[in-house]
Design an enzyme around this catalytic site. Sequence first.
Site, mmCIF file in Angstrom:
data_model
loop_
_atom_site.group_PDB
_atom_site.id
_atom_site.type_symbol
_atom_site.label_atom_id
_atom_site.label_comp_id
_atom_site.label_asym_id
_atom_site.label_seq_id
_atom_site.Cartn_x
_atom_site.Cartn_y
_atom_site.Cartn_z
ATOM 1 N N GLY A 1 78.420 68.150 18.809
ATOM 2 C CA GLY A 1 78.076 67.159 19.673
ATOM 3 C C GLY A 1 77.132 66.339 18.899
ATOM 4 O O GLY A 1 77.181 64.542 19.578
ATOM 5 N N ALA A 2 76.770 65.707 17.855
ATOM 6 C CA ALA A 2 75.176 65.408 18.152
ATOM 7 C C ALA A 2 76.074 64.270 16.792
ATOM 8 O O ALA A 2 76.240 63.284 17.067
ATOM 9 C CB ALA A 2 74.903 65.722 16.894
ATOM 10 N N GLY B 1 48.164 49.043 38.944
ATOM 11 C CA GLY B 1 49.132 49.139 40.161
ATOM 12 C C GLY B 1 51.195 48.712 40.376
ATOM 13 O O GLY B 1 50.755 48.830 38.775
ATOM 14 N N GLY B 2 51.755 48.151 41.255
ATOM 15 C CA GLY B 2 53.216 47.866 40.974
ATOM 16 C C GLY B 2 52.728 46.378 40.259
ATOM 17 O O GLY B 2 53.738 46.572 39.737
HETATM 18 C C1 HXC Z 1 40.594 38.971 43.292
HETATM 19 C C2 HXC Z 1 39.659 39.990 41.863
HETATM 20 C C3 HXC Z 1 40.334 40.954 41.363
HETATM 21 C C4 HXC Z 1 41.816 41.069 41.775
HETATM 22 C C5 HXC Z 1 39.305 40.849 39.707
HETATM 23 N N1 HXC Z 1 39.094 40.503 40.360
HETATM 24 N N2 HXC Z 1 40.304 41.656 40.656
HETATM 25 N N3 HXC Z 1 39.540 39.283 41.961
HETATM 26 N N4 HXC Z 1 41.520 39.998 43.025
HETATM 27 N N5 HXC Z 1 42.787 42.044 41.964
HETATM 28 C C6 HXC Z 1 37.878 39.374 40.156
HETATM 29 C C7 HXC Z 1 36.451 40.602 39.768
HETATM 30 O O1 HXC Z 1 35.702 39.894 41.261
HETATM 31 C C8 HXC Z 1 35.266 39.306 38.791
HETATM 32 O O2 HXC Z 1 35.382 38.087 40.217
HETATM 33 C C9 HXC Z 1 36.623 38.986 38.206
HETATM 34 O O3 HXC Z 1 37.733 39.257 38.593
HETATM 35 C C10 HXC Z 1 36.480 40.341 36.730
HETATM 36 O O4 HXC Z 1 35.801 41.778 37.872
HETATM 37 P P1 HXC Z 1 35.369 42.729 36.862
HETATM 38 O O5 HXC Z 1 35.928 43.443 38.280
HETATM 39 O O6 HXC Z 1 34.010 42.039 36.773
HETATM 40 O O7 HXC Z 1 35.789 42.861 35.149
HETATM 41 P P2 HXC Z 1 35.958 44.471 34.846
HETATM 42 O O8 HXC Z 1 35.062 45.636 35.094
HETATM 43 O O9 HXC Z 1 36.742 44.176 33.077
HETATM 44 O O10 HXC Z 1 37.330 45.500 35.422
HETATM 45 C C11 HXC Z 1 38.350 44.970 35.792
HETATM 46 C C12 HXC Z 1 39.283 45.702 37.095
HETATM 47 C C13 HXC Z 1 38.700 45.326 38.188
HETATM 48 C C14 HXC Z 1 38.858 47.421 36.402
HETATM 49 C C15 HXC Z 1 40.258 45.028 36.896
HETATM 50 O O11 HXC Z 1 37.928 44.108 38.258
HETATM 51 C C16 HXC Z 1 39.002 46.405 39.209
HETATM 52 O O12 HXC Z 1 39.492 46.568 39.624
HETATM 53 N N6 HXC Z 1 39.833 44.823 40.721
HETATM 54 C C17 HXC Z 1 40.488 45.457 41.272
HETATM 55 C C18 HXC Z 1 41.955 46.282 41.123
HETATM 56 C C19 HXC Z 1 42.798 47.056 41.922
HETATM 57 O O13 HXC Z 1 42.612 47.376 42.864
HETATM 58 N N7 HXC Z 1 43.686 45.222 42.045
HETATM 59 C C20 HXC Z 1 45.223 45.847 43.452
HETATM 60 C C21 HXC Z 1 45.823 47.168 42.217
HETATM 61 S S1 HXC Z 1 47.218 47.511 43.982
HETATM 62 P P3 HXC Z 1 33.942 37.617 39.631
HETATM 63 O O14 HXC Z 1 33.501 35.759 40.042
HETATM 64 O O15 HXC Z 1 32.279 37.968 38.986
HETATM 65 O O16 HXC Z 1 34.022 37.323 38.388
HETATM 66 C C22 HXC Z 1 47.913 45.998 43.120
HETATM 67 C C23 HXC Z 1 49.710 46.029 43.522
HETATM 68 C C24 HXC Z 1 50.185 45.824 42.990
HETATM 69 O O17 HXC Z 1 47.871 45.003 42.298
HETATM 70 C C25 HXC Z 1 51.735 45.472 44.258
HETATM 71 C C26 HXC Z 1 53.178 44.263 43.317
HETATM 72 C C27 HXC Z 1 53.844 45.108 43.768
#
Ligand code: HXC
Length: 510
Positions: free
Chosen positions: A404-405, A169-170
């Site tokens: 040019g290079a 993501g961002g």
């Molecule tokens: C809160 C989160 C989290 C999140 C993971 N966890 N991502 N908690 N916010 N964004 C927590 C899970 O609930 C889990 O908690 C622990 O972290 C580990 O995650 P798992 O899924 O068990 O691990 P894994 O299988 O290794 O997968 C990792 C992952 C997946 C691929 C990162 O967790 C995932 O897809 N997370 C969401 C990613 C996402 O969509 N983020 C938002 C993106 S948008 P427990 O308690 O079970 O240990 C964004 C916008 C930013 O970021 C913009 C900026 C301008």
Amino acid sequence: MSDIIQQLEDRRAAARLGGGQRRVDAQHSKGKLTARERLEVLLDEGSFEEFDMFVTHKCQDFGMDKEHIPGDGVVTGWGTINGRMVYVFSQDFTVYGGSLSATHAKKICKVQEMAMRNGAPIIGLSDSGGARIQEGVASLAGYTSVFQNNIKASGVIPQISVIMGPSAGGAVYSPALTDFVFMVRDSSYMFLTGPDVVKTVTNEVVTAEELGGAKTHTTKSSVADGSFENDMEALMEVRRLFDFLPLNNTSKPPVRPFFDGHMRKEPSLNTIIPDNANTPYDMKELVLKLADENDFYEIQENFAKNILTGFIRLEGSTVGVVANQPMVLAGCLDINASRKAARFVRFCDAFEIPLLTLVDVPGFLPGTAQEYGGVIKHGAKLLYAFGEATVPRVTVITRKAYGGAYCVMSPKHLGGDVNYAWPTAEIAVMGAKGAVEILHRTDLGDAEKIAALTEDYEDRFANPFVAAENGFIDEVIMPQNTRMRVARAFASLKSKDIKNLWRKHDNLPL
Ligand code: HXC
């Protein structure tokens, strides 16, 4: 009193455990180190001073008010690398997947601001699921503050990012705003939208690794500057890079002891250029033979291999090297090579790192792909970067410097301070064959005449002396003496102090 001290010890121990042993074990089972273990490898032993160990999130939604893990998913502070100060943050995947909350962001911003105030670099170790989902827009605001600080710090202190897990993501934009991005192979990835979203929107089927793994970003997108086998190697190599860099834009890079005399001659360089002008040779061999102890820290080694960029030391001082690589695309400049080298030149100039340019370039790569892709604008980036660079600049033309290079690769008229050529240099508008085909189009049927005219053109231009007669080349040097000549040239430029005209900022062709 001892009770209170015990309380502190207990609280520290709880914070150090992060998300708990189960999650630490899960991290290890993926071959990854924890946030704190990474800092132990990165920093000098015992040098880490932690800040904000007891900070917790302030979220009240989704049951978050019932769980508070001290540190909130990021370990921050400062330490030293080989005795030189550096600020650090290391995201802790065992705490809510290293996701970024408002307080997590504030911790990062605090060390960014201290790094800027105190003139020390910052290194961020990313391992995060992105925005803390439970916090929504507060998390987005936090990210944006981190980005704003990245921008303020750009060109003021070196910023290095190491991606050691997910970065999606961002969130990817913080590393993208820093000077160097490194990744760990097979355990890190960076993308704006993951494989599932890609499938929904574009119907493409792609794995996370293909979409945003280390190979993709070091060979295709150039988002990352290098990749490493595992956490340990990545952190040790970042320590090695750190040693080449100054602490900030007003201090000089460190001068290291060296055990390699500048008078060292390299007779093998007298025969490195093949007899046939179309036969390639490995420019990396020349770079290694010039460098103190043959040590070359290459940046973007696997992207646009037709140009080499990286750091060496000459007599202990850091020098940035930009060199055409005749082994790939005959060393032609193209879109990717221009972008890669321009960014590197601008980094060196921002941080007062002198630049050595090694030239063997037959021209810009022709073709529709290049023209449609905007090679004019991208080539102009490198031209611009060299043209505005005020650091000491030494250029050595080893063989071809055509068209040019030639104008782009740090010649005299673009601010080169000392410009050398080997006797094998060919400095001309273009190669003899192409020139004769244009000038004598009507004689093209007469092979003998064309051969004679080509030989004539070669005699006149396939050498460095026309340029030397005009003073465009300061001296034609013996290849074997290149290290000595270049080291002496940089020594003579130590007090160089020039400034460009005042402006709010430049408007380079982005
Ligand atoms: C809160 C989160 C989290 C999140 C993971 N966890 N991502 N908690 N916010 N964004 C927590 C899970 O609930 C889990 O908690 C622990 O972290 C580990 O995650 P798992 O899924 O068990 O691990 P894994 O299988 O290794 O997968 C990792 C992952 C997946 C691929 C990162 O967790 C995932 O897809 N997370 C969401 C990613 C996402 O969509 N983020 C938002 C993106 S948008 P427990 O308690 O079970 O240990 C964004 C916008 C930013 O970021 C913009 C900026 C301008």
